[in-house]
Write an enzyme that holds these catalytic residues in place. Structure first.
Site, PDB file in Angstrom:
ATOM      1  N   HIS A  81       0.876  -1.175   0.000  1.00 36.17           N
ATOM      2  CA  HIS A  81       0.000   0.000   0.000  1.00 36.17           C
ATOM      3  C   HIS A  81       0.913   1.226   0.000  1.00 36.17           C
ATOM      4  CE1 HIS A  81      -2.804   2.921   1.823  1.00 36.17           C
ATOM      5  NE2 HIS A  81      -3.788   2.108   1.470  1.00 36.17           N
ATOM      6  N   ASP A 114       3.367  -4.304   7.776  1.00 38.00           N
ATOM      7  CA  ASP A 114       2.113  -3.572   7.677  1.00 38.00           C
ATOM      8  C   ASP A 114       0.989  -4.588   7.869  1.00 38.00           C
ATOM      9  OD1 ASP A 114      -0.199  -2.331   6.975  1.00 38.00           O
ATOM     10  OD2 ASP A 114       0.423  -1.760   4.956  1.00 38.00           O
ATOM     11  N   GLN A 149      -4.475  -5.063   7.164  1.00 36.71           N
ATOM     12  CA  GLN A 149      -5.563  -5.969   6.771  1.00 36.71           C
ATOM     13  C   GLN A 149      -5.486  -7.282   7.552  1.00 36.71           C
ATOM     14  OE1 GLN A 149      -7.996  -5.171   4.636  1.00 36.71           O
ATOM     15  NE2 GLN A 149      -7.133  -3.303   3.784  1.00 36.71           N
ATOM     16  N   LYS A 191     -10.695  -0.525  10.199  1.00 38.65           N
ATOM     17  CA  LYS A 191     -10.992  -1.726   9.395  1.00 38.65           C
ATOM     18  C   LYS A 191     -11.339  -2.907  10.292  1.00 38.65           C
ATOM     19  CE  LYS A 191      -7.592  -0.125   6.074  1.00 38.65           C
ATOM     20  NZ  LYS A 191      -8.180   0.375   4.838  1.00 38.65           N
ATOM     21  N   CYS A 239      -4.583   2.461  -3.728  1.00 35.21           N
ATOM     22  CA  CYS A 239      -3.326   2.960  -3.130  1.00 35.21           C
ATOM     23  C   CYS A 239      -2.206   1.944  -3.323  1.00 35.21           C
ATOM     24  CB  CYS A 239      -3.481   3.271  -1.644  1.00 35.21           C
ATOM     25  SG  CYS A 239      -4.718   4.496  -1.296  1.00 35.21           S
TER      26      CYS A 239
END
Ligand SMILES: Cc1ncc(COP(=O)(O)O)c(C=O)c1O
Length: 405
Positions: free
Chosen positions: A122, A199, A202, A225, A363
């Site tokens: 991302h 990261d 998600q 999220k 993104c």
């Protein structure tokens, strides 16, 4: 709590909404998830009964609010399996968490030092490293992505030199849903004495994550999220790294002493939390974690993947449908292209049928280049989605195919 999708849906007031006269089918969860009553009520309760600034006062409500805020930190630490609560820094989201790491490492990275990231990232795990390239002369090296949407791990191993200082990769792609073997990637990074950043924006929502197992030096996540509020996220960092990092922002609460000629800083985590933090958002984030933790996580994964499989089966029958990324290990994110149809048009047609999906580059421009597409449409599934909603997605894409031929 056992898994009952209808009972779960009742906890999300927004899901009763209609869009263009049709029931809402919200399939844009990878962008942001809807909020259960447990989260909404925890924030409203705090606003109505106990609100003040944190860490400042000696009065009752300041103490109560501080306790609720710090309890949220404990929840995040437990959720991530951190060794200690102080290894959790509240940020306004995953983007700020990753920027905090990149900025904090300004003293560690020198001109010519190399940073490895992947083509799957991302932009929030690309642009902060570009800052170090622009400002310090760091060199960015890219792990290629294979046709099925997995990382080319042989190529990754070959990227290391004596100048490699850091590896930063996404745990689960927001475009393809690919789940990367971060434990192995991190082991290789550490064998080369590199800092390892993940990261987890998600992944933390969809799969159980454990900092002790992954052994990342830093792990970024976000609240909105994960069925929590916007404006709140968290950075996990190993104590020794957080102590070594330079503070990201200066102001109140992060200092120990301020003199005319010098300043000293608080211990972690406060050293990284300048100013009034997002107090209510952190409380809502803690409530979201509590709420999600009540479920059998494997049952959620099974449910979301059943929706994904059903969607893929139906969509694959559509003329010129192309799935973007079919990694063997993936979460319930389905990106696709329809030849000759722009993804934005597909999304707009779906919206007329009440089906909310995302369209664009997500993104992740370098990943779009890998797949040779300008944009994709993306359906991403969450805990409250149903097979009936997936059927409406399939029917809507069939209509879009007809209109856009
Ligand atoms: C993989 C990934 N990383 C980072 C981000 C940025 O997260 P935030 O919105 O919390 O800044 C996103 C959001 O879409 C994402 O999907």
């Amino acid at each position: 709590m056992s898994f009952d999708v209808e009972a779960i849906r009742k906890q999300f007031p927004i899901l009763t909404r209609e869009i263009h006269g049709k029931p809402l089918a919200y399939l844009d969860n990878a962008a942001s998830a809807q909020k259960p009553l447990a989260v909404i009520e925890s924030m409203r309760n705090s606003f109505e009964h106990s609100y003040a600034n944190v860490h400042r006062g000696l009065h009752t409500m300041a103490n109560e609010t501080t306790e609720a805020f710090e309890n949220a930190r404990v929840r995040v630490a437990k959720f991530l399996g951190a060794a200690e609560n102080n290894e959790i820094i509240f940020t306004k989201g995953a983007t700020e968490a990753l920027n905090l790491v990149a900025y904090g490492l300004m003293d560690e990275i020198k001109a010519g030092d190399e940073i490895i990231i992947s083509k799957m990232e991302h932009h929030s795990n690309i642009v902060p490293w570009h800052f170090l390239r622009e400002r310090l002369g760091a060199v960015i090296k890219w792990i290629p992505v294979l046709e099925d949407g997995t990382l080319d791990l042989d190529a990754y191993k070959a990227l290391f030199t004596k100048r490699t200082k850091l590896v930063s990769v996404v745990h689960m792609s927001n475009v393809t849903g690919t789940i990367n073997p971060v434990k192995d990637i991190g082991r290789i990074a550490h064998e080369h004495d590199c800092i390892f950043v993940v990261d987890g924006t998600q992944a933390a929502v969809h799969i159980p994550v454990d900092m002790m197992d992954i052994d990342a030096d830093f792990y970024a996540m976000t609240g909105h999220k994960l069925y929590g509020p916007t404006g709140i996220g968290a950075l996990y960092g190993k104590r020794e790294w957080l102590e070594r990092l330079r503070p990201f922002q200066g102001g109140g609460e992060m200092i120990e002493d301020v003199f005319e000629d010098r300043v000293t800083y608080q211990d972690i985590p406060h050293k990284f939390e300048a100013g009034t933090p997002p107090i209510m958002e952190a409380i809502g984030f803690g409530a979201a974690i509590d709420w999600l933790s009540n479920f059998d996580r494997q049952a959620i994964i099974d449910h979301e993947m059943a929706l994904y499989d059903h969607a893929l089966q139906g969509l694959q029958e559509i003329n010129s449908f192309r799935l973007i990324g079919n990694a063997p290990n993936k979460g319930a994110v389905l990106s696709f292209a329809l030849e000759g149809a722009h993804a934005h048009d597909v999304a707009q047609i779906l919206d007329r049928y009440g089906v909310a999906v995302r369209a664009g580059q997500h993104c992740a421009q370098p990943l779009m280049e890998v797949f040779g597409v300008h944009s994709t449409a993306r359906a991403s599934f969450g805990i409250y989605n149903t097979i009936e909603e997936v059927d409406r997605l399939i029917a809507g894409v069939k209509k879009a195919r007809l209109f856009l031929s």
